[in-house]
Design a protein around this motif. Sequence first.
Motif, PDB file in Angstrom:
ATOM      1  N   PHE A  24     -26.746   0.552 -13.606  1.00 36.04           N
ATOM      2  CA  PHE A  24     -25.289   0.601 -13.506  1.00 36.04           C
ATOM      3  C   PHE A  24     -24.870   1.979 -13.988  1.00 36.04           C
ATOM      4  CE2 PHE A  24     -20.869  -0.545 -13.954  1.00 36.04           C
ATOM      5  CZ  PHE A  24     -20.696  -1.641 -13.107  1.00 36.04           C
ATOM      6  N   HIS A  25     -23.844   2.540 -13.353  1.00 30.86           N
ATOM      7  CA  HIS A  25     -23.337   3.843 -13.773  1.00 30.86           C
ATOM      8  C   HIS A  25     -22.081   3.633 -14.610  1.00 30.86           C
ATOM      9  CE1 HIS A  25     -25.461   5.901 -10.120  1.00 30.86           C
ATOM     10  NE2 HIS A  25     -26.304   5.407 -11.019  1.00 30.86           N
ATOM     11  N   PHE A  26     -22.239   3.776 -15.911  1.00 32.16           N
ATOM     12  CA  PHE A  26     -21.132   3.489 -16.832  1.00 32.16           C
ATOM     13  C   PHE A  26     -20.233   4.706 -17.026  1.00 32.16           C
ATOM     14  CE2 PHE A  26     -24.411   0.347 -17.982  1.00 32.16           C
ATOM     15  CZ  PHE A  26     -23.665  -0.809 -17.828  1.00 32.16           C
ATOM     16  N   TYR A  27     -19.781   5.265 -15.928  1.00 32.61           N
ATOM     17  CA  TYR A  27     -18.786   6.334 -15.989  1.00 32.61           C
ATOM     18  C   TYR A  27     -17.466   5.778 -16.527  1.00 32.61           C
ATOM     19  CZ  TYR A  27     -21.207   9.890 -13.105  1.00 32.61           C
ATOM     20  OH  TYR A  27     -22.053  10.865 -12.621  1.00 32.61           O
ATOM     21  N   THR A  46     -28.282   5.070 -14.873  1.00 31.84           N
ATOM     22  CA  THR A  46     -28.978   6.158 -14.194  1.00 31.84           C
ATOM     23  C   THR A  46     -28.065   7.328 -13.816  1.00 31.84           C
ATOM     24  OG1 THR A  46     -28.787   4.940 -12.091  1.00 31.84           O
ATOM     25  CG2 THR A  46     -30.860   4.717 -13.331  1.00 31.84           C
ATOM     26  N   GLU A  47     -26.796   7.258 -14.193  1.00 30.38           N
ATOM     27  CA  GLU A  47     -25.909   8.411 -13.965  1.00 30.38           C
ATOM     28  C   GLU A  47     -24.616   8.260 -14.754  1.00 30.38           C
ATOM     29  OE1 GLU A  47     -25.354   9.573  -9.838  1.00 30.38           O
ATOM     30  OE2 GLU A  47     -23.360  10.325 -10.318  1.00 30.38           O
ATOM     31  N   THR A  48     -24.369   9.216 -15.617  1.00 30.53           N
ATOM     32  CA  THR A  48     -23.115   9.273 -16.383  1.00 30.53           C
ATOM     33  C   THR A  48     -22.890  10.698 -16.865  1.00 30.53           C
ATOM     34  OG1 THR A  48     -22.900   6.980 -17.150  1.00 30.53           O
ATOM     35  CG2 THR A  48     -22.097   8.652 -18.622  1.00 30.53           C
ATOM     36  N   MET A  96     -24.006   0.345  -9.307  1.00 29.38           N
ATOM     37  CA  MET A  96     -22.569   0.435  -9.051  1.00 29.38           C
ATOM     38  C   MET A  96     -21.947   1.504  -9.956  1.00 29.38           C
ATOM     39  SD  MET A  96     -23.046  -1.881  -6.938  1.00 29.38           S
ATOM     40  CE  MET A  96     -24.302  -3.142  -6.739  1.00 29.38           C
ATOM     41  N   SER A  97     -20.802   2.022  -9.529  1.00 30.21           N
ATOM     42  CA  SER A  97     -20.125   3.076 -10.277  1.00 30.21           C
ATOM     43  C   SER A  97     -18.877   2.525 -10.950  1.00 30.21           C
ATOM     44  CB  SER A  97     -19.750   4.220  -9.342  1.00 30.21           C
ATOM     45  OG  SER A  97     -19.135   5.269 -10.054  1.00 30.21           O
ATOM     46  N   ALA A  98     -18.816   2.639 -12.269  1.00 27.75           N
ATOM     47  CA  ALA A  98     -17.744   2.025 -13.049  1.00 27.75           C
ATOM     48  C   ALA A  98     -16.339   2.566 -12.786  1.00 27.75           C
ATOM     49  CB  ALA A  98     -18.059   2.125 -14.540  1.00 27.75           C
ATOM     50  N   PRO A  99     -16.136   3.838 -12.411  1.00 30.56           N
ATOM     51  CA  PRO A  99     -14.751   4.288 -12.210  1.00 30.56           C
ATOM     52  C   PRO A  99     -14.021   3.530 -11.113  1.00 30.56           C
ATOM     53  CG  PRO A  99     -16.215   6.162 -12.380  1.00 30.56           C
ATOM     54  CD  PRO A  99     -17.081   4.948 -12.276  1.00 30.56           C
ATOM     55  N   GLU A 100     -14.769   2.974 -10.160  1.00 32.10           N
ATOM     56  CA  GLU A 100     -14.137   2.226  -9.079  1.00 32.10           C
ATOM     57  C   GLU A 100     -13.667   0.873  -9.598  1.00 32.10           C
ATOM     58  OE1 GLU A 100     -13.726   3.494  -5.892  1.00 32.10           O
ATOM     59  OE2 GLU A 100     -14.443   5.328  -6.853  1.00 32.10           O
TER      60      GLU A 100
END
Length: 437
Positions: free
Chosen positions: A239-242, A275-277, A211-215
């Motif tokens: 989890f994508h901790f953007y 896996t993405e930030t 999941m993408s944190a900015p949402e």
Amino acid sequence: MSKLWRYTSLTVVTILLIMLFHWQGLLKIFPTEQSFGAKLNPATLPAVPTSLFNLNIINLDYGAAWPTIPFKGWRNAYSDWDLLEPNQGKWNFERLDRDVALAQQHGVEMLFILKYVPTWASVRPNETGCCTPDAQKGNTAVPKNIEDWRNYVRTIAMRYKGRVRYYELWNEPNVKRFYSGTVKQLVALNRAAYQVLKEVDPTITVISSAMSAPESNALRYFEDYLALGGGRYADVIAFHFYVTPKPPEAMLPIIQRVQGLLAKYKQDHKQLWNTETGWKTINRDKNIDDEEWAGKALSLGDASAYIARSYILSWARGVERLYWYAWGHRSMGLTEYDIKTPKPVATAYTEVRNWLLGSKITSCQPDRNKTWVCQLKGDRGNLAWIVWNPERRQLFNVPQKWNVRQIRDLSGKKHTYIRKSRIVINPSPQLLEGLTS
């Protein structure tokens, strides 16, 4: 009068207790960002491994240079079903074969993302696709036949058996642009993919949908996913901790909430990976207006500080892998717009990697002034401290007992420490190295 005195005394005592709890960091009723400092148990934290440092790499086919910085794993964006089998039964592995060969040549681990349904297989073939102007229609919907999905997973897993051992099950499905199905349908896709991957090779590591944190819906969506059994069909939770445009410290309360949900649904025995930030970062050659969701581009200095703090805090908070986004991106990249020339942030990445590798983080938390101090212990017992204040430039009192001999910054420069009680710190972490015991 006695009643008034009793109430006044009670009020004073209450205020004093609240102040005490606050300054001791024990006030849990109203947690602040500062109170989410990394509370570590030194007995359970291993030394920082090379596997913490990974990259998303893009645009190699459009002139991007191969990374000049060290990394363990490559999260690859070109394993999409609609790219590999645009027409039923007609496969195209040319680009992916080239990428896998490149990964093997450089000795890095490849991670594939299983996602995006071709139009012919989509349950909604007329739906707008993602994520390029020529994207296939219906690619964010689920397949109308689960067996077609199984065949895609089986085909890619068999082709790269023994060469690709990491598979992530869809990218940021809580973002409507990337996935238009339901949570229940997502879990069904995860279950089918997990079963097929393990049949092909039981040693494959399956990574959950990230999941993408900015949402704003990220944590709710993640809980729904876990409640429906999504976590059971993964060996690792992603989890994508953007938090862009906020600083890296804003990741900590989100990480803690994710870990709380994993405990609630009995998945906390699994590793947690980011896996993405990344952050949008200014270029020195050319800048473009894209990735508006990421906010204003960081200065080169802030970008260097953010990447270092992200890796330090992620490991300290229990995130075992971080894949930076991205090498080869024209606005969120570790490279300039030319996608070849490394920015100073790439140097900072290498420096913080050098600081951390092989050392244990034995403590890491902020003080009342929001100054962070993280203690490292090397394999020979040597101690070092990483220090920064995310908000301001200020003086820092260096304890004499640290026996500091040298200070390093993120540009790679080393400074001999002249024994004095105070140094200047700022948002960019500095490494204070003690005498080797």
